[in-house]
Structures are given as C-alpha cells and as structure tokens.
Design an enzyme around this catalytic site. Structure first.
Site, PDB file in Angstrom:
ATOM      1  NE  ARG A 121     -12.987 -40.702 -31.261  1.00 44.48           N
ATOM      2  CZ  ARG A 121     -13.550 -41.356 -32.261  1.00 44.48           C
ATOM      3  NH1 ARG A 121     -14.415 -42.315 -31.994  1.00 44.48           N
ATOM      4  NH2 ARG A 121     -13.262 -41.094 -33.503  1.00 44.48           N
ATOM      5  CD  GLU A 160      -3.582 -37.693 -33.374  1.00 43.67           C
ATOM      6  OE1 GLU A 160      -3.852 -38.837 -33.797  1.00 43.67           O
ATOM      7  OE2 GLU A 160      -2.404 -37.244 -33.376  1.00 43.67           O
ATOM      8  CG  ASN A 189     -16.915 -48.437 -35.237  1.00 45.82           C
ATOM      9  OD1 ASN A 189     -17.080 -48.990 -36.311  1.00 45.82           O
ATOM     10  ND2 ASN A 189     -15.880 -48.704 -34.441  1.00 45.82           N
ATOM     11  NE  ARG A 209     -19.564 -41.198 -39.641  1.00 39.74           N
ATOM     12  CZ  ARG A 209     -18.625 -41.192 -40.571  1.00 39.74           C
ATOM     13  NH1 ARG A 209     -18.910 -40.809 -41.788  1.00 39.74           N
ATOM     14  NH2 ARG A 209     -17.400 -41.584 -40.279  1.00 39.74           N
ATOM     15  CG  ASP A 240     -14.195 -43.122 -39.911  1.00 36.01           C
ATOM     16  OD1 ASP A 240     -14.602 -43.048 -38.732  1.00 36.01           O
ATOM     17  OD2 ASP A 240     -14.069 -42.128 -40.648  1.00 36.01           O
ATOM     18  CG  LEU A 277      -3.219 -62.221 -40.827  1.00 39.72           C
ATOM     19  CD1 LEU A 277      -3.139 -61.684 -42.253  1.00 39.72           C
ATOM     20  CD2 LEU A 277      -4.651 -62.126 -40.305  1.00 39.72           C
ATOM     21  CG  HIS A 303     -16.708 -47.832 -30.562  1.00 35.63           C
ATOM     22  ND1 HIS A 303     -16.190 -47.409 -31.760  1.00 35.63           N
ATOM     23  CD2 HIS A 303     -16.849 -46.708 -29.806  1.00 35.63           C
ATOM     24  CE1 HIS A 303     -16.025 -46.088 -31.733  1.00 35.63           C
ATOM     25  NE2 HIS A 303     -16.421 -45.644 -30.563  1.00 35.63           N
TER      26      HIS A 303
HETATM   27  C1  FPP Z   1     -13.839 -45.030 -35.873  1.00 34.01           C
HETATM   28  O1  FPP Z   1     -15.229 -44.857 -35.822  1.00 34.01           O
HETATM   29  C2  FPP Z   1     -13.447 -46.153 -35.047  1.00 34.01           C
HETATM   30  C3  FPP Z   1     -12.613 -46.076 -33.970  1.00 34.01           C
HETATM   31  C4  FPP Z   1     -11.998 -44.821 -33.500  1.00 34.01           C
HETATM   32  C5  FPP Z   1     -12.296 -47.262 -33.179  1.00 34.01           C
HETATM   33  C6  FPP Z   1     -12.080 -48.523 -33.953  1.00 34.01           C
HETATM   34  C7  FPP Z   1     -12.149 -49.619 -33.015  1.00 34.01           C
HETATM   35  C8  FPP Z   1     -12.796 -50.798 -33.165  1.00 34.01           C
HETATM   36  C9  FPP Z   1     -13.458 -51.235 -34.406  1.00 34.01           C
HETATM   37  C10 FPP Z   1     -12.891 -51.749 -32.046  1.00 34.01           C
HETATM   38  C11 FPP Z   1     -11.725 -51.830 -31.095  1.00 34.01           C
HETATM   39  C12 FPP Z   1     -10.560 -52.568 -31.605  1.00 34.01           C
HETATM   40  C13 FPP Z   1     -10.074 -53.718 -31.113  1.00 34.01           C
HETATM   41  C14 FPP Z   1      -8.768 -54.251 -31.616  1.00 34.01           C
HETATM   42  C15 FPP Z   1     -10.776 -54.479 -30.099  1.00 34.01           C
HETATM   43  P1  FPP Z   1     -15.783 -43.491 -35.240  1.00 34.01           P
HETATM   44  O2  FPP Z   1     -16.068 -43.690 -33.805  1.00 34.01           O
HETATM   45  O3  FPP Z   1     -14.837 -42.376 -35.524  1.00 34.01           O
HETATM   46  O4  FPP Z   1     -17.115 -43.326 -36.056  1.00 34.01           O
HETATM   47  P2  FPP Z   1     -17.766 -41.976 -36.576  1.00 34.01           P
HETATM   48  O5  FPP Z   1     -16.771 -41.333 -37.500  1.00 34.01           O
HETATM   49  O6  FPP Z   1     -19.002 -42.443 -37.283  1.00 34.01           O
HETATM   50  O7  FPP Z   1     -18.067 -41.138 -35.375  1.00 34.01           O
END
Ligand code: FPP
Length: 249
Positions: free
Chosen positions: A77, A73, A28, A30, A26, A140, A43
């Site tokens: 977005r 969910e 990305n 921010r 979580d 793994l 991301h």
């Molecule tokens: C949450 O941060 C993150 C996600 C919903 C996506 C996670 C995905 C990745 C790290 C990359 C994609 C994965 C692969 C396997 C290629 P947020 O966007 O909710 O951040 P925030 O809470 O700060 O808004």
C-alpha cells in the site's frame, strides 16, 4: 458413524459460544470513501470498532480472538497509508496496554516482528513489550496477526521442523499434525471455530490457512468500522445454529 449427542467436537449445540473467533477486519477504506474522507480516516474508525469488539468478545466468554491487522502483502500500500497504520498500531499499544493488562488479556503477535522494515523499531519494541507484559495473563487470548502471511507461516513451520530433524531432536516419522501445529504462531491455541469477514468479500487473503480447516465462515456486508457488539452477537448466533460435522455425516 452415529452422531453422539454428548460429543461436543462434532456439533455446536444451540446457544454455543465459539471458543476461538478469527476476524478479517475489511472495509475501512470503503467506509471512509463513502464519507468523502481519506482511507486513514477509515482505519482510525476501525481501531474504535476493534476496541468495542475485544471488550464484547471478552464479556461473551470467548477464549481466543484472532484479528488480521496487517498482512505481509499490505506493505504494497502507499507509504502514506502504511505510515498511518503503523502510527495507529503504536498509538493503540501505548494507549490500550494498561487497560488490556488490567483486564487480564494475554496478547500474542502472530507474524514476523523481526522482519518489519527499518524505521519501525518503536513498533517492534511495543509489540514485544505487550507480549512480555501480558504473557502470564489468563483471560481473553488476543492474537494480533501483523506482518503475517498464512503461506509464510506454514513454510516457516516446515523449516523449523526440518531444523529440529537435522539437529536430531525429532525423527521424520515423528512429524505429525501435532508436531506441525506446535511450530505455528498459534501453537497452544484452540482450533478456530468461527471466521468472520466484514465487507462482503469472499476470500481468505492468506489468513490462517492451516488453522481454518474446519472453521465455520460468516461473511457480512457490514464494513469493519460499523461492526459492533450487536454484529458480533449476530455472528455468534449464526454460528450456534450451524451443525459442525468435521468431515463426518
Ligand atoms: C482492511 O480494510 C483493513 C486493514 C488492512 C487494516 C486493519 C487495521 C485496523 C482495523 C486498525 C489497526 C490495528 C490495530 C491493532 C491498531 P481495507 O483498507 O482493505 O478496506 P477496503 O477493502 O475498503 O479498501
């Protein structure tokens, strides 16, 4: 009950490595906002962090790593953000699969691949290919939760058991936790020992609701793109100091 020193199910001795680590990646958005950049920039950085964490988890001898990439969910977005995430996903499997396969990593997708919206056929194919190609690998176990929901997974398992009972393959009395666990996406994986959530949020967000029953939680304020090998080591160190009682005393 007396605690027995040699009962590894009951405690994590100092220095113990968790067999199964799950991560809610979580923060990305921010991370990007703090830099005055669009969420998709976060991301992209998140994928780089993921690459490093997979490598380090493997090096640390972790048996299974389960990451929350996209929930059921998350389709809520903006189309732009969903499109960017699906693009990153495709790019990730296109670019990384050879190396993951070479490293003997076994990939399993947890979630409803068939239920992904129309237009994502290339992603669906890439996910199925990744699983098929790596299915006999013995290193793994990398599990990627995608179009995943914990409640939906539990309901799906219940439906599948009902179908087996209706077909006469299973008696209702034979429905026990082992039979139930067999119908979850995580069938055959060790129980989750450690759940890591980045960015300081204190919630499960519909992740592995059944599997986290006795997991140790580790929450860090670090935003996911800044999470690295050292951060994973810190989480494992914290885990190793916990005393796990599994409901005992
Ligand atoms: C949450 O941060 C993150 C996600 C919903 C996506 C996670 C995905 C990745 C790290 C990359 C994609 C994965 C692969 C396997 C290629 P947020 O966007 O909710 O951040 P925030 O809470 O700060 O808004």
């Amino acid at each position: 009950m007396e605690k027995r020193g040699n009962d590894t199910r009951r405690s994590a001795p100092e220095g113990a490595t968790p067999r199964h680590v799950a991560i809610i990646m979580d923060g990305n958005g921010r991370w990007a906002k703090r830099r005055g950049m669009p969420r998709t920039f976060g991301h992209k950085a998140g994928v780089e962090a993921l690459r490093a964490v997979i490598r380090h988890a493997d090096a640390r001898g972790i048996e299974a790593l389960t990451i929350y990439a996209f929930s059921q969910e998350n389709w809520k977005r903006s189309a732009e953000e969903v499109g960017a995430l699906m693009g990153l996903l495709l790019e990730y499997f296109t670019r990384e699969l050879d190396e993951l396969h070479r490293e003997n990593v076994r990939i399993l997708i947890l979630g409803d691949i068939d239920g992904m919206p129309a237009g994502l056929e290339r992603q669906q194919r890439a996910l199925r290919d990744a699983m098929a190609r790596t299915r006999n690998n013995t290193g793994l176990k990398l599990n990627i939760a995608l179009n995943y929901g914990g409640r939906q997974e539990i309901v799906r398992a219940a439906q599948r058991l009902c179908e087996r009972v209706a077909r006469g393959e299973l008696s209702p009395q034979a429905v026990d936790s082992a039979a139930f666990e067999n119908e979850l996406y995580t069938a055959g994986l060790p129980p989750v020992d450690l759940l890591i959530r980045t960015s300081g949020e204190l919630r499960l967000s519909n992740f592995l609701l059944y599997q986290l029953a006795y997991a140790e939680f580790y929450v860090t304020d670090t935003l996911w793109p800044d999470f690295d090998a050292d951060a994973l080591d810190r989480a494992i160190d914290a885990y190793a100091k916990r005393e796990r009682r599994f409901g005992g005393v």
